[in-house]
Each structure stands twice: as structure tokens, then as C-alpha cells.
Enzyme design. Structure first.
Site, mmCIF file in Angstrom:
data_model
loop_
_atom_site.group_PDB
_atom_site.id
_atom_site.type_symbol
_atom_site.label_atom_id
_atom_site.label_comp_id
_atom_site.label_asym_id
_atom_site.label_seq_id
_atom_site.Cartn_x
_atom_site.Cartn_y
_atom_site.Cartn_z
ATOM 1 N N ALA A 55 7.367 158.942 -24.543
ATOM 2 C CA ALA A 55 7.366 157.702 -25.556
ATOM 3 C C ALA A 55 6.362 157.669 -26.761
ATOM 4 O O ALA A 55 6.938 157.381 -27.925
ATOM 5 C CB ALA A 55 7.016 156.483 -24.687
ATOM 6 N N LYS A 56 5.124 158.225 -26.223
ATOM 7 C CA LYS A 56 4.244 158.392 -27.262
ATOM 8 C C LYS A 56 4.153 159.261 -28.444
ATOM 9 O O LYS A 56 3.947 159.227 -29.447
ATOM 10 C CB LYS A 56 2.833 158.270 -26.561
ATOM 11 C CG LYS A 56 2.572 157.065 -25.895
ATOM 12 C CD LYS A 56 2.597 155.794 -26.448
ATOM 13 C CE LYS A 56 1.775 154.606 -25.977
ATOM 14 N NZ LYS A 56 2.275 153.425 -26.836
ATOM 15 N N TYR B 177 5.735 158.492 -20.327
ATOM 16 C CA TYR B 177 4.761 157.699 -21.260
ATOM 17 C C TYR B 177 4.500 158.788 -22.251
ATOM 18 O O TYR B 177 4.413 158.726 -23.479
ATOM 19 C CB TYR B 177 3.579 157.460 -20.481
ATOM 20 C CG TYR B 177 2.579 157.040 -21.297
ATOM 21 C CD1 TYR B 177 2.774 155.509 -21.619
ATOM 22 C CD2 TYR B 177 1.279 157.544 -21.486
ATOM 23 C CE1 TYR B 177 1.592 154.789 -22.228
ATOM 24 C CE2 TYR B 177 0.286 156.725 -22.368
ATOM 25 C CZ TYR B 177 0.478 155.400 -22.741
ATOM 26 O OH TYR B 177 -0.749 154.757 -23.488
ATOM 27 N N VAL C 230 10.114 142.812 -25.956
ATOM 28 C CA VAL C 230 10.356 143.619 -27.399
ATOM 29 C C VAL C 230 11.379 144.751 -26.755
ATOM 30 O O VAL C 230 12.080 145.083 -27.852
ATOM 31 C CB VAL C 230 9.109 144.498 -27.601
ATOM 32 C CG1 VAL C 230 7.976 143.424 -28.116
ATOM 33 C CG2 VAL C 230 8.423 145.428 -26.689
ATOM 34 N N GLY D 161 2.339 142.713 -27.353
ATOM 35 C CA GLY D 161 1.546 143.036 -26.355
ATOM 36 C C GLY D 161 0.127 142.415 -26.560
ATOM 37 O O GLY D 161 -1.002 143.186 -26.245
HETATM 38 P P1 NAP Z 1 -2.428 146.462 -21.429
HETATM 39 O O1 NAP Z 1 -4.052 145.809 -21.257
HETATM 40 O O2 NAP Z 1 -1.786 146.700 -20.438
HETATM 41 O O3 NAP Z 1 -1.693 145.454 -22.602
HETATM 42 C C1 NAP Z 1 -0.437 145.706 -22.785
HETATM 43 C C2 NAP Z 1 0.282 144.337 -23.066
HETATM 44 O O4 NAP Z 1 1.563 144.534 -23.230
HETATM 45 C C3 NAP Z 1 0.530 143.495 -21.907
HETATM 46 O O5 NAP Z 1 -0.050 142.105 -22.159
HETATM 47 C C4 NAP Z 1 1.765 143.233 -21.201
HETATM 48 O O6 NAP Z 1 2.311 142.253 -20.706
HETATM 49 C C5 NAP Z 1 2.520 143.659 -22.558
HETATM 50 N N1 NAP Z 1 3.863 144.091 -22.473
HETATM 51 C C6 NAP Z 1 4.427 144.834 -21.621
HETATM 52 N N2 NAP Z 1 5.713 145.037 -21.706
HETATM 53 C C7 NAP Z 1 6.074 144.235 -22.523
HETATM 54 C C8 NAP Z 1 7.385 143.923 -23.144
HETATM 55 N N3 NAP Z 1 8.553 144.355 -22.889
HETATM 56 N N4 NAP Z 1 7.385 143.113 -24.144
HETATM 57 C C9 NAP Z 1 6.272 142.633 -24.717
HETATM 58 N N5 NAP Z 1 5.090 142.870 -24.102
HETATM 59 C C10 NAP Z 1 4.985 143.610 -23.039
HETATM 60 O O7 NAP Z 1 -2.559 147.695 -22.487
HETATM 61 P P2 NAP Z 1 -3.713 148.344 -23.232
HETATM 62 O O8 NAP Z 1 -4.523 149.330 -22.714
HETATM 63 O O9 NAP Z 1 -4.183 147.180 -24.119
HETATM 64 O O10 NAP Z 1 -2.579 149.178 -24.277
HETATM 65 C C11 NAP Z 1 -2.123 148.724 -25.529
HETATM 66 C C12 NAP Z 1 -1.240 149.872 -26.250
HETATM 67 O O11 NAP Z 1 -2.229 150.926 -26.602
HETATM 68 C C13 NAP Z 1 0.076 150.320 -25.319
HETATM 69 O O12 NAP Z 1 0.973 150.720 -26.203
HETATM 70 C C14 NAP Z 1 -0.764 151.652 -24.621
HETATM 71 O O13 NAP Z 1 0.245 152.601 -24.328
HETATM 72 C C15 NAP Z 1 -1.564 151.867 -25.686
HETATM 73 N N6 NAP Z 1 -2.827 152.906 -25.422
HETATM 74 C C16 NAP Z 1 -3.809 152.523 -24.359
HETATM 75 C C17 NAP Z 1 -4.675 153.262 -24.041
HETATM 76 C C18 NAP Z 1 -5.952 152.803 -23.171
HETATM 77 O O14 NAP Z 1 -6.532 153.753 -22.797
HETATM 78 N N7 NAP Z 1 -5.964 151.721 -22.600
HETATM 79 C C19 NAP Z 1 -4.780 154.707 -24.215
HETATM 80 C C20 NAP Z 1 -3.725 155.261 -25.366
HETATM 81 C C21 NAP Z 1 -2.640 154.387 -25.775
HETATM 82 P P3 NAP Z 1 2.096 142.046 -19.101
HETATM 83 O O15 NAP Z 1 0.796 142.016 -18.591
HETATM 84 O O16 NAP Z 1 3.029 140.926 -18.898
HETATM 85 O O17 NAP Z 1 2.883 143.449 -18.745
#
Ligand code: NAP
Length: 253
Positions: A157-158, A154, A64, A13
Site C-alpha cells: 500500500a505504501k 502495508y 475514506v 485520519g
Molecule cells: P494512528 O495514530 O493509528 O492514526 C491513524 C488514524 O487514521 C486513526 O485516527 C484512525 O482511526 C484513522 N483511520 C483508520 N482507518 C480509517 C478510515 N477508513 N477512514 C478514516 N480514518 C481512518 O496512525 P499514525 O501513526 O498517526 O499514522 C498516520 C499515517 O502515517 C498512516 O498513513 C501511517 O501508515 C503513516 N505512517 C506512520 C508511521 C509511524 O511510525 N507512526 C510511519 C510511517 C508511516 P481509528 O482510530 O478509528 O482507527
């Protein structure tokens, strides 16, 4: 050359958000980085940022949650960069809804990307780590693991990521492999922008409201999370395993 300069890292990701910041951070520490995401073309920007700064990176398209694609992607990384000894399970999606409105498909989509994805990636990488006698697996959990309205898929999962992490730590420790989890709070990315849209708030207002509830009085940046991941991924963190670090600007009670 320090030993970490020889490490190959996979960040899932990593086309944007926390994954991109992490890939860039690990590359600045001398790792060759596989920037893995659903769409290989979308990884180019992260790869370019790394290579323009003098680092080494390749873009790898992979879902993934698909076992065949995961096996093929890891084999490609081995061929193009070398055996991966650092894995960051970061890929994620949101499909928020209240329980009574949540579809089977939305449950499956979230569990498949986060949890099945982390399982498949860890399984595909572990033999390389065991063979090297060194490995670092860092998996993204969330403050939502403690429960969050509208996120039953979510949150499950988390929370699952934390159990997966502790089990990886117990099974792989004797091979020099550590597993840890980073659990962010509110981080400014496309994911939180999408949440703001879902609840009908402007993103700026949404951030201001969130910041007022956070002890350090600001929202997080992808780099805040990348810093924590970089610690767990470092050679120096070899005696820290099975831990969950909340990166949320304060305790969560
Ligand atoms: P994001 O900006 O939405 O980026 C997530 C990336 O994962 C995107 O590029 C997405 O691709 C990719 N992805 C989705 N499904 C996939 C798959 N099946 N195989 C490979 N790649 C895939 O999210 P983020 O905010 O950076 O979050 C990153 C991680 O941190 C996640 O696990 C999220 O749950 C966790 N997190 C985030 C926050 C927050 O506040 N942002 C808080 C707690 C935890 P597409 O764009 O093509 O869908």
C-alpha cells in the site's frame, strides 16, 4: 492576508497521531481545516485544540475507503468551510502478519484504507483544485514501502502511494495542483505503540531500540512529519511535485 490564509485543507485520519499534528500545524498557518476520521466524535479534541488557539476547523466523520461517504464528506466540507485546495491523505491502519498467516481480510483492509482511500479522496477533491487553479495533495507513504517483514499488505500500500503520487503530479500539474508524498520512519504514535505490543516489547524499550538504529539517534514525533507535510502543502512549494520525502532521521539506503 496571504493567499494561503484562504485555503481550506482536509486531513484524513486526523483524530490523533500524525494527522492531528498536521491538522493543527496547517491551522496555525491560517488554513481552515476539516479534521476527518472514522469517528466524528474522536475528531473533537483536534478541532478544539485548533479553535481554542483561534483557528477554524470542523470535525467530519468518514470512512475514506467508502466512495459514497467520501463524496458526502467532501460536499460537507465545501458547504461548511469552502472548496478544499489542500488534501492530506493520512488515514491508515495496520494488519501485520507474515505472508503465510495473512488473511484476505487483512490484505483488503490495509489496501482499502491507504490506497483506495487516497484514490477516492483525491478524486473527490480534484475538481475543486482544478477549478481554483491551485491544489496540494500530500499522501503518507512509509519507510516500509521499501519492504518490511510482516507487512506485505502495508508495504504494498505504501509503495502504491508513491506511484499514485507521481501519477497525480503528472495528471494535475497543468492545473496548478502538486502531489507529493511524505514517508515517515519510526514516529511515536498509537500505531507504533500497537506494533510494540504485537512484538511483545514495552513501548519505551521499543523506542530506545529503534532510536539506536537511527542516524540522529532519536525516534520521530508527529510534528516532525507535520513539518514536512506543511512544506509540500505550502504555496511556496509550487515547483516541487511528484516527490517522496523520507522523514526518518537518516537515509534508508
Ligand atoms: P494512528 O495514530 O493509528 O492514526 C491513524 C488514524 O487514521 C486513526 O485516527 C484512525 O482511526 C484513522 N483511520 C483508520 N482507518 C480509517 C478510515 N477508513 N477512514 C478514516 N480514518 C481512518 O496512525 P499514525 O501513526 O498517526 O499514522 C498516520 C499515517 O502515517 C498512516 O498513513 C501511517 O501508515 C503513516 N505512517 C506512520 C508511521 C509511524 O511510525 N507512526 C510511519 C510511517 C508511516 P481509528 O482510530 O478509528 O482507527
Amino acid at each position: 492576508m496571504s493567499s494561503s490564509e484562504q485555503r481550506v485543507a482536509i486531513v484524513t485520519g486526523a483524530a490523533r497521531g500524525i494527522g492531528a499534528a498536521t491538522a493543527i500545524r496547517l491551522a496555525t498557518e491560517g488554513r481552515a481545516v476539516a479534521v476527518l476520521d472514522l469517528d466524528e466524535e474522536a475528531c473533537r479534541e483536534t478541532v478544539e485544540q485548533i479553535t481554542e488557539a483561534g483557528g477554524k476547523a470542523v470535525a467530519v466523520g468518514c470512512d475514506v475507503s467508502d466512495a459514497e461517504q467520501v463524496e458526502a464528506a467532501v460536499a460537507r466540507v465545501v458547504g461548511e468551510l469552502g472548496a478544499p485546495t489542500v488534501l492530506v491523505n493520512n488515514a491508515g491502519v495496520l494488519r501485520d502478519n507474515l505472508l503465510f498467516k495473512m488473511s484476505d481480510a487483512d490484505w483488503d483492509a490495509v489496501l482499502n484504507v491507504h490506497l483506495r482511500g487516497a484514490f477516492l479522496m483525491s478524486r473527490a477533491c480534484q475538481s475543486h483544485m482544478v477549478e481554483a487553479g491551485f491544489g496540494r495533495i500530500v499522501s503518507l507513504s512509509s519507510s516500509s514501502a521499501l519492504g518490511n517483514r510482516g507487512q506485505i499488505n502495508y508495504a504494498a500500500a505504501k509503495a502504491g502511494m508513491q506511484g499514485l503520487t507521481k501519477t497525480l503530479a503528472k495528471e494535475l500539474g497543468k492545473f496548478g495542483v502538486t502531489a507529493n508524498s511524505v514517508a515517515p520512519g519510526f514516529i511515536v504514535t498509537d500505531m507504533t505503540a500497537a506494533t510494540a505490543e504485537r512484538v511483545g516489547m514495552g513501548f519505551e524499550d521499543f523506542q530506545t531500540a529503534a532510536a539506536s538504529q537511527i542516524p540522529v539517534q532519536r525516534v520521530g514525533r508527529p510534528e516532525d512529519v507535520a513539518n514536512a507535510i506543511a512544506f509540500f502543502a505550502s504555496d511556496a512549494a509550487g515547483f516541487v511535485s511528484g516527490q517522496v520525502m523520507y522523514v526518518a532521521g537518516g537515509p534508508l539506503n
